[in-house]
Design a protein around this motif. Structure first.
Motif, PDB file in Angstrom:
ATOM      1  N   LEU A 191      28.209  58.163 -16.989  1.00  0.00           N
ATOM      2  CA  LEU A 191      29.664  59.098 -16.430  1.00  0.00           C
ATOM      3  C   LEU A 191      30.957  58.647 -17.057  1.00  0.00           C
ATOM      4  O   LEU A 191      31.895  59.059 -16.425  1.00  0.00           O
ATOM      5  CB  LEU A 191      29.363  58.789 -14.979  1.00  0.00           C
ATOM      6  CG  LEU A 191      28.161  59.242 -14.195  1.00  0.00           C
ATOM      7  CD1 LEU A 191      28.265  58.584 -12.735  1.00  0.00           C
ATOM      8  CD2 LEU A 191      28.181  60.885 -14.448  1.00  0.00           C
ATOM      9  N   ARG A 192      30.851  58.017 -18.258  1.00  0.00           N
ATOM     10  CA  ARG A 192      31.992  57.973 -18.925  1.00  0.00           C
ATOM     11  C   ARG A 192      32.006  58.561 -20.363  1.00  0.00           C
ATOM     12  O   ARG A 192      32.351  58.077 -21.491  1.00  0.00           O
ATOM     13  CB  ARG A 192      32.348  56.635 -19.271  1.00  0.00           C
ATOM     14  CG  ARG A 192      32.746  55.914 -17.732  1.00  0.00           C
ATOM     15  CD  ARG A 192      34.014  56.568 -16.973  1.00  0.00           C
ATOM     16  NE  ARG A 192      35.098  56.697 -17.712  1.00  0.00           N
ATOM     17  CZ  ARG A 192      36.457  55.860 -17.868  1.00  0.00           C
ATOM     18  NH1 ARG A 192      36.049  54.812 -17.146  1.00  0.00           N
ATOM     19  NH2 ARG A 192      37.243  56.001 -18.542  1.00  0.00           N
ATOM     20  N   CYS A 193      31.630  59.780 -20.375  1.00  0.00           N
ATOM     21  CA  CYS A 193      31.559  60.526 -21.691  1.00  0.00           C
ATOM     22  C   CYS A 193      32.820  60.845 -22.247  1.00  0.00           C
ATOM     23  O   CYS A 193      32.867  61.313 -23.390  1.00  0.00           O
ATOM     24  CB  CYS A 193      30.887  61.948 -21.414  1.00  0.00           C
ATOM     25  SG  CYS A 193      29.168  61.843 -20.825  1.00  0.00           S
ATOM     26  N   ASP A 194      33.925  60.591 -21.557  1.00  0.00           N
ATOM     27  CA  ASP A 194      35.246  60.680 -22.322  1.00  0.00           C
ATOM     28  C   ASP A 194      35.784  59.604 -22.993  1.00  0.00           C
ATOM     29  O   ASP A 194      36.489  59.878 -23.833  1.00  0.00           O
ATOM     30  CB  ASP A 194      36.214  60.693 -20.942  1.00  0.00           C
ATOM     31  CG  ASP A 194      36.158  59.328 -20.159  1.00  0.00           C
ATOM     32  OD1 ASP A 194      35.267  59.052 -19.759  1.00  0.00           O
ATOM     33  OD2 ASP A 194      37.177  58.732 -20.065  1.00  0.00           O
ATOM     34  N   ILE A 195      34.817  58.496 -23.211  1.00  0.00           N
ATOM     35  CA  ILE A 195      35.063  57.466 -23.973  1.00  0.00           C
ATOM     36  C   ILE A 195      34.324  57.811 -25.097  1.00  0.00           C
ATOM     37  O   ILE A 195      32.935  58.077 -25.212  1.00  0.00           O
ATOM     38  CB  ILE A 195      34.515  56.242 -23.361  1.00  0.00           C
ATOM     39  CG1 ILE A 195      35.281  55.818 -22.149  1.00  0.00           C
ATOM     40  CG2 ILE A 195      34.601  55.105 -24.533  1.00  0.00           C
ATOM     41  CD1 ILE A 195      34.573  54.436 -21.498  1.00  0.00           C
ATOM     42  N   HIS A 249      32.897  63.819 -17.769  1.00  0.00           N
ATOM     43  CA  HIS A 249      31.682  64.290 -17.764  1.00  0.00           C
ATOM     44  C   HIS A 249      31.633  64.827 -19.485  1.00  0.00           C
ATOM     45  O   HIS A 249      30.757  64.964 -19.982  1.00  0.00           O
ATOM     46  CB  HIS A 249      31.353  65.462 -17.124  1.00  0.00           C
ATOM     47  CG  HIS A 249      31.036  64.952 -15.706  1.00  0.00           C
ATOM     48  ND1 HIS A 249      30.043  64.095 -15.608  1.00  0.00           N
ATOM     49  CD2 HIS A 249      31.419  65.552 -14.457  1.00  0.00           C
ATOM     50  CE1 HIS A 249      30.020  64.009 -14.151  1.00  0.00           C
ATOM     51  NE2 HIS A 249      31.131  64.695 -13.422  1.00  0.00           N
ATOM     52  N   ILE A 250      32.779  65.118 -20.193  1.00  0.00           N
ATOM     53  CA  ILE A 250      32.929  65.412 -21.468  1.00  0.00           C
ATOM     54  C   ILE A 250      33.841  64.613 -22.485  1.00  0.00           C
ATOM     55  O   ILE A 250      34.647  64.129 -21.728  1.00  0.00           O
ATOM     56  CB  ILE A 250      33.333  66.904 -21.535  1.00  0.00           C
ATOM     57  CG1 ILE A 250      34.858  67.098 -21.317  1.00  0.00           C
ATOM     58  CG2 ILE A 250      32.482  67.820 -20.673  1.00  0.00           C
ATOM     59  CD1 ILE A 250      35.477  68.375 -21.805  1.00  0.00           C
ATOM     60  N   LEU A 251      33.652  64.645 -23.430  1.00  0.00           N
ATOM     61  CA  LEU A 251      34.285  64.297 -24.454  1.00  0.00           C
ATOM     62  C   LEU A 251      35.805  65.370 -24.709  1.00  0.00           C
ATOM     63  O   LEU A 251      35.118  66.455 -24.893  1.00  0.00           O
ATOM     64  CB  LEU A 251      34.009  63.911 -25.782  1.00  0.00           C
ATOM     65  CG  LEU A 251      34.815  63.323 -26.871  1.00  0.00           C
ATOM     66  CD1 LEU A 251      35.228  61.876 -26.584  1.00  0.00           C
ATOM     67  CD2 LEU A 251      34.384  63.559 -28.206  1.00  0.00           C
TER      68      LEU A 251
END
Ligand code: PDD
Length: 277
Positions: free
Chosen positions: A140-144, A199-201
């Motif tokens: 749940l940390r696809c922003d990283i 949820h996304i990069l």
């Protein structure tokens, strides 16, 4: 061919990885891929700022500022005579006896960077590509932009086995992004792309595209869209550093719109091309 390891430039054959590097053992690190056009980095600073943010999100401190990194990468591009290509760079939390707990501040990060000569994907950008659908099983940390990419790899591998370019990921009914790119749809002239959250990069290409839309008064919405909206979209496209603006003309075996790259996607491609030239 030269590579950079911990700030030193050396021949690729002389570069080594320690067996207890935390990137190697845990995927404990962050990375960036930057495009090189005409020997210059495209949106280099934006990528390097995101790298710093990714590092901060995992409580890692980079030993260089974005400005210093930019200068070092410029050196490497020149040395390797890259005209059209990519720069890959990664920082890991360093070398330390294997332990899930972070090593102390005294352990230095490991920094690796190298370049590749890669042409622009001209032909698929003209013709469009196909995509499969796959459940988004990632964390749940696809922003990283972290080195942990197994979820992405499993999806991309399924796409490759189906002779497709990308896997469009969804959490239940909600489309998130692609295995290695951001996904947008076009409905009645409006571009819709998932909001920048965990949820996304938040792709640099995606951000560039939205900036272009603002300047050109092309309407867009940043919001989650459903699988139903995806399957009834007029156009679908993928965006990313390596893929630029890529028309998706078939999803899960069904044509998108008339099965050819759509007019909004083409317009964006043209505007994007003007930016990189
Ligand atoms: N991929 N989403 C994911 C999961 C990605 O891996 C990428 C980029 C993007 C697009 O981000 P950007 O526009 O900043 O490149 C979105 C890189 C290129 C890679 O891993 O190779």
């Amino acid at each position: 061919e030269y590579v950079m390891v911990d700030g030193r430039t050396l021949d690729r054959s002389a570069a080594k990885v320690d067996i207890e590097d935390r990137g190697y053992q845990f995927g404990d690190g962050v990375y960036e891929v930057i495009r090189v056009y005409n020997g210059k980095m495209f949106t280099g600073m934006e990528h390097l700022k995101r790298l710093k943010e990714s590092a901060e999100k995992i409580q890692m401190k980079l030993p260089y500022s974005p400005e210093e990194l930019l200068a070092r990468m410029e050196e490497l591009i020149l040395k390797n005579e890259v005209d059209t290509g990519t720069v890959y760079m990664q920082f890991t939390r360093g070398i330390s006896p294997r332990n899930h707990v972070f090593p102390g501040e005294n352990v230095a990060t490991t920094f690796v960077a190298y370049t590749r000569k890669v042409p622009r994907p001209v032909e698929p950008m003209e013709k469009g590509v196909c995509a499969i659908l796959d459940e988004d099983i990632r964390w749940l940390r696809c922003d990283i932009k972290s080195l942990n990419l197994l979820g992405n790899l499993l999806s991309k591998q399924r796409a490759a086995e189906a002779n497709c370019f990308e896997a469009i990921l969804h959490r239940g009914e909600t489309v998130t992004e692609g295995s290695h790119s951001n996904i947008s749809i076009v409905k009645d002239g409006v571009i819709i792309t998932h909001q920048a959250d965990n949820h996304i990069l938040n792709g640099i290409t995606r951000q560039k595209m939205l900036e272009i839309c603002r300047n050109e008064s092309i309407p867009f919405e940043e919001r989650a869209f459903s699988l139903d909206e995806l399957s009834s979209a007029d156009e679908v496209f993928s965006s990313g550093t390596t893929v630029e603006v890529m028309p998706v003309v078939e999803v899960a075996g069904k044509p998108v719109g008339n099965g050819r790259p759509g007019s909004v996607t083409r317009q964006l491609q043209a505007l994007f091309k003007a930016e990189i030239e």
